[in-house]
Design a protein around this motif. Sequence first.
Motif, mmCIF file in Angstrom:
data_model
loop_
_atom_site.group_PDB
_atom_site.id
_atom_site.type_symbol
_atom_site.label_atom_id
_atom_site.label_comp_id
_atom_site.label_asym_id
_atom_site.label_seq_id
_atom_site.Cartn_x
_atom_site.Cartn_y
_atom_site.Cartn_z
ATOM 1 N N ALA A 204 56.029 15.058 36.954
ATOM 2 C CA ALA A 204 55.567 16.108 37.777
ATOM 3 C C ALA A 204 54.252 16.478 37.263
ATOM 4 O O ALA A 204 52.540 17.034 37.521
ATOM 5 C CB ALA A 204 56.705 17.655 38.355
ATOM 6 N N ARG B 54 51.431 13.609 37.174
ATOM 7 C CA ARG B 54 50.958 14.068 39.080
ATOM 8 C C ARG B 54 49.940 15.464 39.079
ATOM 9 O O ARG B 54 49.254 15.271 40.043
ATOM 10 C CB ARG B 54 51.768 13.590 40.056
ATOM 11 C CG ARG B 54 51.769 12.588 39.458
ATOM 12 C CD ARG B 54 52.323 11.093 41.022
ATOM 13 N NE ARG B 54 53.285 9.952 40.904
ATOM 14 C CZ ARG B 54 53.469 9.465 41.498
ATOM 15 N NH1 ARG B 54 53.518 10.505 42.580
ATOM 16 N NH2 ARG B 54 54.021 8.430 41.298
ATOM 17 N N ILE C 57 52.047 17.831 39.875
ATOM 18 C CA ILE C 57 53.157 18.455 41.264
ATOM 19 C C ILE C 57 53.628 19.527 40.789
ATOM 20 O O ILE C 57 54.306 19.185 40.014
ATOM 21 C CB ILE C 57 52.785 17.519 42.259
ATOM 22 C CG1 ILE C 57 54.324 16.592 41.543
ATOM 23 C CG2 ILE C 57 51.911 16.442 42.624
ATOM 24 C CD1 ILE C 57 54.757 15.052 41.785
ATOM 25 N N ALA D 197 59.488 20.198 42.824
ATOM 26 C CA ALA D 197 60.471 19.603 44.608
ATOM 27 C C ALA D 197 59.606 18.310 44.654
ATOM 28 O O ALA D 197 59.917 17.922 44.645
ATOM 29 C CB ALA D 197 60.167 21.129 45.124
ATOM 30 N N GLU D 198 58.504 18.741 44.730
ATOM 31 C CA GLU D 198 58.202 17.471 44.955
ATOM 32 C C GLU D 198 57.778 15.993 44.663
ATOM 33 O O GLU D 198 58.089 14.898 45.136
ATOM 34 C CB GLU D 198 56.406 17.926 44.766
ATOM 35 C CG GLU D 198 55.175 16.829 46.207
ATOM 36 C CD GLU D 198 53.991 17.262 46.005
ATOM 37 O OE1 GLU D 198 53.022 15.776 46.422
ATOM 38 O OE2 GLU D 198 53.516 18.283 45.226
ATOM 39 N N ALA D 199 57.709 16.443 43.527
ATOM 40 C CA ALA D 199 57.973 15.509 42.038
ATOM 41 C C ALA D 199 59.899 14.447 42.341
ATOM 42 O O ALA D 199 59.553 13.195 42.196
ATOM 43 C CB ALA D 199 57.786 15.569 40.698
ATOM 44 N N ARG D 200 60.607 15.649 42.581
ATOM 45 C CA ARG D 200 61.956 15.067 42.863
ATOM 46 C C ARG D 200 61.821 14.344 44.005
ATOM 47 O O ARG D 200 62.942 13.213 44.304
ATOM 48 C CB ARG D 200 62.754 15.931 42.696
ATOM 49 C CG ARG D 200 64.165 16.256 43.013
ATOM 50 C CD ARG D 200 64.750 17.804 42.809
ATOM 51 N NE ARG D 200 65.208 17.988 41.530
ATOM 52 C CZ ARG D 200 65.718 18.073 40.187
ATOM 53 N NH1 ARG D 200 66.205 16.909 40.527
ATOM 54 N NH2 ARG D 200 65.234 18.967 39.472
ATOM 55 N N ALA D 201 61.215 15.031 44.974
ATOM 56 C CA ALA D 201 61.098 14.646 46.130
ATOM 57 C C ALA D 201 60.253 12.891 46.431
ATOM 58 O O ALA D 201 60.844 11.848 46.862
ATOM 59 C CB ALA D 201 60.450 14.478 47.921
ATOM 60 N N THR D 202 59.615 12.350 45.784
ATOM 61 C CA THR D 202 58.565 11.507 45.415
ATOM 62 C C THR D 202 60.067 10.288 44.846
ATOM 63 O O THR D 202 59.888 9.175 44.591
ATOM 64 C CB THR D 202 57.666 11.415 44.636
ATOM 65 O OG1 THR D 202 57.783 11.859 43.401
ATOM 66 C CG2 THR D 202 56.452 12.081 45.591
#
Length: 386
Positions: free
Chosen positions: A178, A181, A183, A186-191
Amino acid sequence: MLLTNVALVLPDRTVARGTLHVAGGVIADIEEADGPPSPVTVMPGFVDLHGDMIEVEVEPRPGVDFPMPVALSALDTRLAAAGVTTAFAAVSYSRGATQGRPRSLTHTDTLIRAMHAARDTARVDHRIHARFDITNTEAIASLEGLLADGLIDLVSVMDHTPGQGQYRDIERHIALRAAGRGIPLAEARATVQADIDAATPEADVLDNLRTVSALCRQHSIPLASHDDDTVEKAAFVAQLGAVISEFPVTREAAEAAVAEGLMTAMGAPNAMRGESYSGNLSARDTHDAGMLHILASDYHPHAILPAIRALASADPGGVAAAVQLATANPARAVGLGDRGRIAVGARADLVLVDSRDRVVMTLRGGEVIYTDGSIDPRQTDSSHQR
């Protein structure tokens, strides 16, 4: 060339005042000196088995491509100024990298070939360390071709799938991604979860390990394992023929690697700072336990000298033993028996350091490849500094 009244870091001790004769690119003689000591200490040139800098020099900004001669010249200067005389550029094959971009199959193949073509004009002895993501099955053919063409000097195998190895701490990995990048968490967790879901089956990973290790044996190229985190993994890579355990993640893995006869390598920035940036095993703790054999620049070559100083204070062998971590030991690990030590007949790869721990001159094969101007290379008595 004659360097006299300098401190000499020999394999087993430091001579406070010595004279070093260099002729024909090698160390011709070593003598005790009786003149006034200079503020200069002479060490063997550093042998760096893992430096992640060339990819950044080739693409200093996303989408900005530099020609290899420009990139290599910049890295060459940086390494020489840090006292590095032999450098293994770590170039990566990573599964999932966009084709044509850094760490993709096509980009890495092209980069290695371009670097090999350009390195004869460099001052430092540049070699290629292929960092191979063992989940990247389609890149094996490219690696095989480079090995057959004699363009690879060291191979390391790694698996950067989250949940093991370097990224065994999932929550820390998510936080670092996170931040890196820019971000949301939550977005990092998804990636990260997507990476886990797309993981290569274990059977394929094991097949790839066996194939790559067999290729290394076929071409007599040393093999290293990267980010060992369990006793079982260290034992397995040893059975495959690995000779180096790079950046072991846990103490247990480091202990197992040493027990199997592997040499452990850790980053100089880790040793200098006293901790791993990713929260893994401390290089200082590993050294204090007698399990550290090699210091590598990792991502910052100027960390090597201060890392040596940081470890020397706790090493029973003092400075001489700590210096071997960046000189004789890495040279021995990859079969470079002509360098890494101050001894008669050894290659005159040398680094001169002043009383403030600054590199003031670097020699490769007796030729000056870096100087800060404080010592005149024509001056035979290095006690005379500007």
